[in-house]
Design a protein around this motif. Structure first.
Motif, short mmCIF file in Angstrom:
data_model
loop_
_atom_site.label_atom_id
_atom_site.label_comp_id
_atom_site.label_asym_id
_atom_site.label_seq_id
_atom_site.Cartn_x
_atom_site.Cartn_y
_atom_site.Cartn_z
N SER A 77 25.87 -64.37 14.23
CA SER A 77 24.64 -64.36 14.13
C SER A 77 23.74 -64.39 13.01
CB SER A 77 24.08 -63.14 15.10
OG SER A 77 24.53 -63.05 16.49
N CYS A 78 24.25 -65.35 12.13
CA CYS A 78 23.48 -65.65 10.81
C CYS A 78 22.70 -67.01 11.03
CB CYS A 78 24.51 -65.63 9.67
SG CYS A 78 25.47 -64.18 9.29
N GLY A 79 22.46 -67.75 10.10
CA GLY A 79 21.53 -68.74 10.32
C GLY A 79 22.26 -69.91 11.12
N ALA A 80 23.58 -70.16 11.14
CA ALA A 80 24.02 -71.07 12.07
C ALA A 80 24.28 -70.39 13.40
CB ALA A 80 25.54 -71.48 11.64
N GLY A 81 24.28 -69.36 13.40
CA GLY A 81 24.10 -68.59 14.88
C GLY A 81 22.60 -68.32 15.41
N GLU A 82 21.70 -68.90 14.80
CA GLU A 82 20.33 -69.06 15.28
C GLU A 82 19.80 -67.59 15.43
OE1 GLU A 82 19.35 -72.23 18.31
OE2 GLU A 82 21.34 -72.50 18.43
N TYR A 83 20.12 -66.82 14.37
CA TYR A 83 19.75 -65.40 14.50
C TYR A 83 18.27 -65.33 14.65
CZ TYR A 83 17.36 -64.71 9.95
OH TYR A 83 16.19 -64.70 9.14
N ASN A 84 17.48 -66.35 14.34
CA ASN A 84 15.94 -65.99 14.30
C ASN A 84 15.55 -66.29 15.62
OD1 ASN A 84 16.83 -68.94 13.67
ND2 ASN A 84 14.83 -69.29 14.44
N SER A 85 16.29 -66.72 16.58
CA SER A 85 15.85 -66.84 18.05
C SER A 85 16.58 -65.87 18.97
CB SER A 85 16.15 -68.34 18.59
OG SER A 85 17.41 -68.55 18.62
N LEU A 86 17.21 -65.00 18.45
CA LEU A 86 18.01 -63.93 19.28
C LEU A 86 17.34 -62.64 19.40
CD1 LEU A 86 21.58 -64.12 18.07
CD2 LEU A 86 20.59 -65.73 19.79
N SER A 87 17.21 -62.36 20.59
CA SER A 87 16.65 -60.90 20.87
C SER A 87 17.65 -59.73 20.50
CB SER A 87 16.47 -60.59 22.56
OG SER A 87 17.61 -60.45 23.21
N TYR A 88 16.97 -58.68 20.42
CA TYR A 88 17.81 -57.40 20.13
C TYR A 88 18.99 -57.34 20.95
CZ TYR A 88 14.22 -55.89 16.65
OH TYR A 88 13.16 -55.84 15.76
N LYS A 89 18.70 -57.53 22.28
CA LYS A 89 19.79 -57.25 23.23
C LYS A 89 20.83 -58.60 22.86
CE LYS A 89 21.00 -57.08 28.11
NZ LYS A 89 20.23 -57.24 29.45
N GLU A 90 20.23 -59.61 22.71
CA GLU A 90 21.41 -60.60 22.34
C GLU A 90 21.97 -60.61 21.16
OE1 GLU A 90 19.31 -64.45 24.56
OE2 GLU A 90 18.71 -64.02 22.66
N PHE A 91 21.33 -59.93 20.08
CA PHE A 91 22.01 -59.71 18.67
C PHE A 91 23.18 -58.81 19.07
CE2 PHE A 91 22.38 -57.20 14.99
CZ PHE A 91 22.57 -58.12 14.20
N GLU A 92 22.88 -57.53 19.67
CA GLU A 92 23.87 -56.53 19.90
C GLU A 92 25.09 -56.90 20.42
OE1 GLU A 92 24.11 -51.97 20.88
OE2 GLU A 92 22.12 -52.93 21.41
N ALA A 93 24.84 -57.96 21.63
CA ALA A 93 25.92 -58.53 22.46
C ALA A 93 26.71 -59.16 21.54
CB ALA A 93 25.43 -59.21 23.62
N THR A 94 26.41 -60.11 20.59
CA THR A 94 27.09 -60.91 19.68
C THR A 94 27.94 -60.14 18.78
OG1 THR A 94 25.28 -61.34 18.15
CG2 THR A 94 25.44 -62.82 20.19
N VAL A 95 27.11 -58.88 18.25
CA VAL A 95 27.82 -58.19 17.26
C VAL A 95 29.11 -57.48 18.00
CG1 VAL A 95 27.56 -56.30 15.78
CG2 VAL A 95 26.05 -57.99 15.77
N GLU A 96 28.91 -56.96 19.11
CA GLU A 96 29.82 -56.34 19.93
C GLU A 96 31.03 -57.05 20.31
OE1 GLU A 96 30.31 -53.03 23.48
OE2 GLU A 96 28.41 -54.42 23.24
N LEU A 97 30.70 -58.29 20.56
CA LEU A 97 31.57 -59.24 20.97
C LEU A 97 32.57 -59.75 19.87
CD1 LEU A 97 31.46 -62.30 23.37
CD2 LEU A 97 32.27 -62.68 20.94
N ALA A 98 31.89 -60.01 18.66
CA ALA A 98 32.60 -60.39 17.51
C ALA A 98 33.69 -59.48 17.02
CB ALA A 98 31.76 -60.81 16.37
N VAL A 99 33.17 -57.94 16.78
CA VAL A 99 33.96 -57.09 16.30
C VAL A 99 35.17 -57.04 17.33
CG1 VAL A 99 33.97 -54.50 15.94
CG2 VAL A 99 32.13 -55.88 14.99
N SER A 100 35.07 -57.00 18.70
CA SER A 100 36.23 -56.63 19.37
C SER A 100 37.01 -57.90 19.29
CB SER A 100 35.53 -56.62 20.97
OG SER A 100 36.49 -56.59 21.93
N GLU A 101 36.54 -59.11 19.32
CA GLU A 101 37.21 -60.29 19.22
C GLU A 101 38.20 -60.56 17.99
OE1 GLU A 101 39.00 -63.70 20.82
OE2 GLU A 101 37.75 -62.36 21.62
N VAL A 102 37.49 -60.08 16.93
CA VAL A 102 38.16 -60.28 15.49
C VAL A 102 39.52 -59.10 15.68
CG1 VAL A 102 38.07 -59.97 12.91
CG2 VAL A 102 36.47 -61.44 14.47
N ASN A 103 38.84 -57.94 16.04
CA ASN A 103 39.78 -56.94 16.15
C ASN A 103 40.47 -56.37 14.84
OD1 ASN A 103 41.16 -54.69 17.40
ND2 ASN A 103 43.06 -56.01 18.16
#
Length: 309
Positions: free
Chosen positions: A48-74
């Motif tokens: 959820s940085c520049g390429a991830g269009e962070y500017n257009s994500l809601s707080y809820k969407e941002f949190e979902a992407t962070v949680e997913l990324a940390v889990s997936e990367v493990n």
């Protein structure tokens, strides 16, 4: 678990945020794309940085992407989030990043407003002190630190790196010579491969690669050619793939994001071309041009199928 305060090196992955036909985040596609980058050996994931269009994500969407990324990367590689904009929003996203055990965050410029060095310094300092996570400041747009300001920030242990997206080489020489290896140095220029030969001698040992989202084997081939001083291969990759893609990227505003999604679609990865305004989709003429370049990338430089464990 305590996070290591050290900037990532090598090729840095910046996943896009896939949207489905309803305009919502396609979490399944995002997970598969992150896994793809891990398989290709990228050294860090910036979600959820520049390429991830962070500017257009809601707080809820941002949190979902962070949680997913940390889990997936493990824990395979460090995970960083993108925070920025107004200060209160940045602080809230920093807390979300800490809550979900990200390794740190990339601090993007404040929204719109121009500030003096004291103000820019206070902006970064406030965010740095807000959590214990490692932070990378992004030199870009209306937030460019001069030497005196950066020297003060370096005293804050949360600061682990500087990412340059401006290309002021006079300033880069001044900063790197004065500060050295106290922090990490990241090349964050648009289409960073184009200018990385100028950055490496200054101590920039990593860069963000947009094309790694769809032709990561080219990113790796280029990076290793740079390290081994294989100038002929560097030149060939410039002529066949990197510069032609860069020429398309410069045709329209917003292609820094939209062209990645087009490349992923061409490469058969799970993403649609959909982007959120003000970014617009890639025009058919440019899509067709990119398709031809990607074919050359796979035909002339066959992909190594080796993956990480």
């Amino acid at each position: 678990m305590e996070k290591t305060r050290k900037a990532p090196t090598g090729i840095l992955g910046f996943p896009v945020t896939p949207f489905n036909e309803s305009g919502n985040i396609d979490e399944s596609a995002l997970a598969r794309n992150i896994h793809f980058l891990l398989e290709e050996g990228l050294e860090a994931i910036f979600i959820s940085c520049g390429a991830g269009e962070y500017n257009s994500l809601s707080y809820k969407e941002f949190e979902a992407t962070v949680e997913l990324a940390v889990s997936e990367v493990n824990g395979k590689v460090p995970v960083y989030t993108g925070i920025g904009g107004n200060l209160s929003e940045s602080l809230e996203k920093a807390e979300i990043s800490a809550k979900h055990n990200a390794d740190g965050y990339l601090i993007l410029p404040p929204y719109l407003i121009e500030g003096e060095q004291d103000g820019i310094y206070e902006y970064f300092k406030t965010i740095l002190h807000s959590t214990d996570l490692g932070a990378i400041v992004y030199q870009r747009a209306n937030a460019v630190l001069q030497l005196e300001s950066l020297q003060k920030l370096v005293e804050i242990p949360q600061l682990i790196g500087v990412k340059d997206g401006v290309g002021n080489m006079d300033l880069n020489v001044e900063l790197t010579q004065a500060i050295g290896n106290k922090i990490g140095w990241l090349n964050g220029m648009p289409m960073a491969e184009v200018c990385h030969p100028a950055y490496m001698p200054l101590g920039f040992d990593s860069y963000s690669s947009a094309i790694s989202n769809y032709i990561p084997h080219i990113s790796r081939l280029f990076y290793e050619a740079m390290l081994s001083n294989d100038l002929q291969l560097v030149q060939d990759l410039y002529q066949d793939v990197i510069l032609p893609i860069n020429q398309i990227r410069k045709q329209r505003k917003g292609y820094a994001i939209a062209l990645i999604k087009a490349g992923m679609e061409i490469a058969g990865l799970p993403v649609t071309k959909s982007v959120r305004p003000p970014v617009t989709q890639v025009e058919k003429e440019h899509f067709d041009q990119l398709e031809k370049i990607i074919k050359i990338a796979f035909d002339k430089y066959p992909k190594n199928t080796k993956t990480i464990a």
